[in-house]
Write a protein that holds these residues in place. Structure first.
Motif, PDB file in Angstrom:
ATOM      1  N   VAL A  71       0.847  -1.190   0.000  1.00 40.32           N
ATOM      2  CA  VAL A  71       0.000   0.000   0.000  1.00 40.32           C
ATOM      3  C   VAL A  71       0.883   1.240   0.000  1.00 40.32           C
ATOM      4  O   VAL A  71       1.746   1.401   0.873  1.00 40.32           O
ATOM      5  CB  VAL A  71      -0.914   0.005   1.245  1.00 40.32           C
TER       6      VAL A  71
ATOM      7  N   LEU B 136      -3.322   4.676  -2.402  1.00 40.07           N
ATOM      8  CA  LEU B 136      -4.372   5.345  -1.618  1.00 40.07           C
ATOM      9  C   LEU B 136      -4.727   6.727  -2.167  1.00 40.07           C
ATOM     10  O   LEU B 136      -5.794   7.242  -1.899  1.00 40.07           O
ATOM     11  CB  LEU B 136      -3.914   5.502  -0.160  1.00 40.07           C
TER      12      LEU B 136
ATOM     13  N   PRO C 206     -10.100   9.192   6.187  1.00 39.60           N
ATOM     14  CA  PRO C 206      -9.999   7.913   5.472  1.00 39.60           C
ATOM     15  C   PRO C 206     -10.899   7.849   4.240  1.00 39.60           C
ATOM     16  O   PRO C 206     -10.540   7.222   3.248  1.00 39.60           O
ATOM     17  CB  PRO C 206     -10.445   6.892   6.521  1.00 39.60           C
TER      18      PRO C 206
ATOM     19  N   ILE D 162      -9.317   3.685   0.604  1.00 39.82           N
ATOM     20  CA  ILE D 162      -9.250   2.678   1.664  1.00 39.82           C
ATOM     21  C   ILE D 162     -10.439   1.720   1.577  1.00 39.82           C
ATOM     22  O   ILE D 162     -10.282   0.502   1.719  1.00 39.82           O
ATOM     23  CB  ILE D 162      -9.159   3.364   3.051  1.00 39.82           C
TER      24      ILE D 162
ATOM     25  N   VAL E  78       2.598  -1.951   4.364  1.00 39.29           N
ATOM     26  CA  VAL E  78       2.262  -0.541   4.308  1.00 39.29           C
ATOM     27  C   VAL E  78       3.530   0.257   4.035  1.00 39.29           C
ATOM     28  O   VAL E  78       4.453   0.276   4.853  1.00 39.29           O
ATOM     29  CB  VAL E  78       1.593  -0.065   5.611  1.00 39.29           C
TER      30      VAL E  78
ATOM     31  N   THR F 155      -1.950   6.972   8.739  1.00 37.20           N
ATOM     32  CA  THR F 155      -2.579   6.094   7.758  1.00 37.20           C
ATOM     33  C   THR F 155      -2.241   4.629   8.045  1.00 37.20           C
ATOM     34  O   THR F 155      -3.107   3.750   7.983  1.00 37.20           O
ATOM     35  CB  THR F 155      -2.108   6.478   6.345  1.00 37.20           C
TER      36      THR F 155
ATOM     37  N   TYR G  66      -4.212   3.427  11.007  1.00 39.62           N
ATOM     38  CA  TYR G  66      -5.609   3.241  10.641  1.00 39.62           C
ATOM     39  C   TYR G  66      -5.791   1.939   9.863  1.00 39.62           C
ATOM     40  O   TYR G  66      -6.702   1.150  10.123  1.00 39.62           O
ATOM     41  CB  TYR G  66      -6.091   4.440   9.827  1.00 39.62           C
ATOM     42  N   LEU G  67      -4.880   1.700   8.917  1.00 37.14           N
ATOM     43  CA  LEU G  67      -4.978   0.475   8.120  1.00 37.14           C
ATOM     44  C   LEU G  67      -4.806  -0.756   8.999  1.00 37.14           C
ATOM     45  O   LEU G  67      -5.518  -1.759   8.840  1.00 37.14           O
ATOM     46  CB  LEU G  67      -3.924   0.477   7.006  1.00 37.14           C
TER      47      LEU G  67
ATOM     48  N   VAL H  80      -7.405  -3.830   9.264  1.00 38.96           N
ATOM     49  CA  VAL H  80      -7.037  -5.128   8.690  1.00 38.96           C
ATOM     50  C   VAL H  80      -6.922  -6.222   9.753  1.00 38.96           C
ATOM     51  O   VAL H  80      -7.238  -7.383   9.484  1.00 38.96           O
ATOM     52  CB  VAL H  80      -5.721  -4.992   7.887  1.00 38.96           C
TER      53      VAL H  80
END
Lengths: 206, 206
Positions: free
Chosen positions: B92, B115, B127, B132, B149, B160, B163-164, B168
């Motif tokens: 990502v 993204l 987001p 996303i 990431v 970010t 958050y991911l 996940v």
């Protein structure tokens, strides 16, 4: 530009041909254009195309002049067309941008002649590469009272001024050069020796 | 831009909208274009138009992809189309240019997800402004073994990544972040404290 898709690689290559724009900056600009709206990129591209289609050189002074819509021929520029200008004085400059700078000063009401460069033998630029023949023809056809040489205060500008003086002197036309000295706001302490020397040399009575 | 003929003023205005190009640089570029041959200016303008016409976003990873001539639809990008890539790993990144940088490293053989930004609440980028949702849908449809990431080592990149990770984790998919430490050739003496701290923190057995 390995790995860039062709349309992107093409833009980067084209942009990096601009002065002062290396491949890195070109890449940054290309990615900016990728993100930009289609309309604004087309407006930028279109403005460049119109620049080449609509701008030409004035047939008299070789300054910039617009090509009237629907024609192919360049009209005389705004200055040459203006009956209010003093046509007994010709200010000789190196580039169209110099003409505009003199115009912005608001101090000059005569006509212009743009040489499109300055004599610089080291780079192979001799008098024939400039619009000097055209100046001489113009001056012989309609002798002005004065020719003001406003070339840059550089070696090339100096060489050009000297060459013009030599060409014009036999015609019995006054030829002058714009003054050199401290720029406005210039401080003695921070002025280079060459400029100070010229400022002293060109001193005037108070 | 007083005194500039309209076609010139237009180009200067358009160019000065580019990042890092002020009115002065724009003027210099515009005068360069004026002097350039018509063909090469048209090539530059044309390359920009083609950029917008021929480049789109890959429907799977949102990296750059070319629009095949004669169609309007964007094809999957070269990476997504390549049967030789490992489709159990998704890297990502924030921007298409980051994808290209990872590709240039030659170290990665998996797929990508771009993204188009990073979470930066101060600038109003949450987001939802990023791809996303699309990543989560993709991951749910075809769960990869690992998500790497590779967002920037900035506050927004960190936010970010966190958050991911939160999104996940419940899916029981491995999610990692690329390492931080001294850049290649980096000298301890000239490395900032933050980087040194992270380099120490991430030390590995020899």
């Amino acid at each position: 530009m390995t790995g860039y898709p062709a349309p992107l690689a093409r833009v980067i290559e084209q942009l990096s041909r601009l002065p002062g724009i290396g491949e890195k900056t070109a890449g940054r600009l290309a990615f900016f254009l990728l993100k930009e709206g289609k309309e604004s990129v087309l407006a930028l591209a279109g403005s460049m195309e119109r620049l080449k289609r609509e701008m030409g050189l004035c047939p008299q002074c070789f300054g910039l002049s617009e090509i009237p819509a629907g024609t192919e021929e360049v009209a005389p520029c705004r200055v040459c067309r203006d009956p209010g200008r003093d046509n007994h004085t010709i200010c000789v400059v190196e580039e169209p941008s110099d003409l505009m700078a003199v115009e912005r000063s608001g101090e000059y009401k005569g006509l212009y002649h743009v040489l499109h460069g300055a004599i610089f033998p080291l780079n192979g630029v001799g008098p024939d590469a400039l619009k000097i023949k055209e100046l001489m023809a113009r001056v012989r056809a309609h002798p002005p009272v004065e020719i003001i040489v406003a070339t840059n205060a550089t070696r090339a500008g100096d060489a050009t001024a000297l060459y013009l003086a030599k060409m014009v002197k036999p015609l019995d036309i006054r030829i002058t050069r714009i003054a050199r000295g401290l720029p406005m706001g210039g401080e003695i302490e921070y002025t280079d020796a060459g400029t100070l020397g010229e400022a002293l040399d060109g001193r005037r009575e108070l």
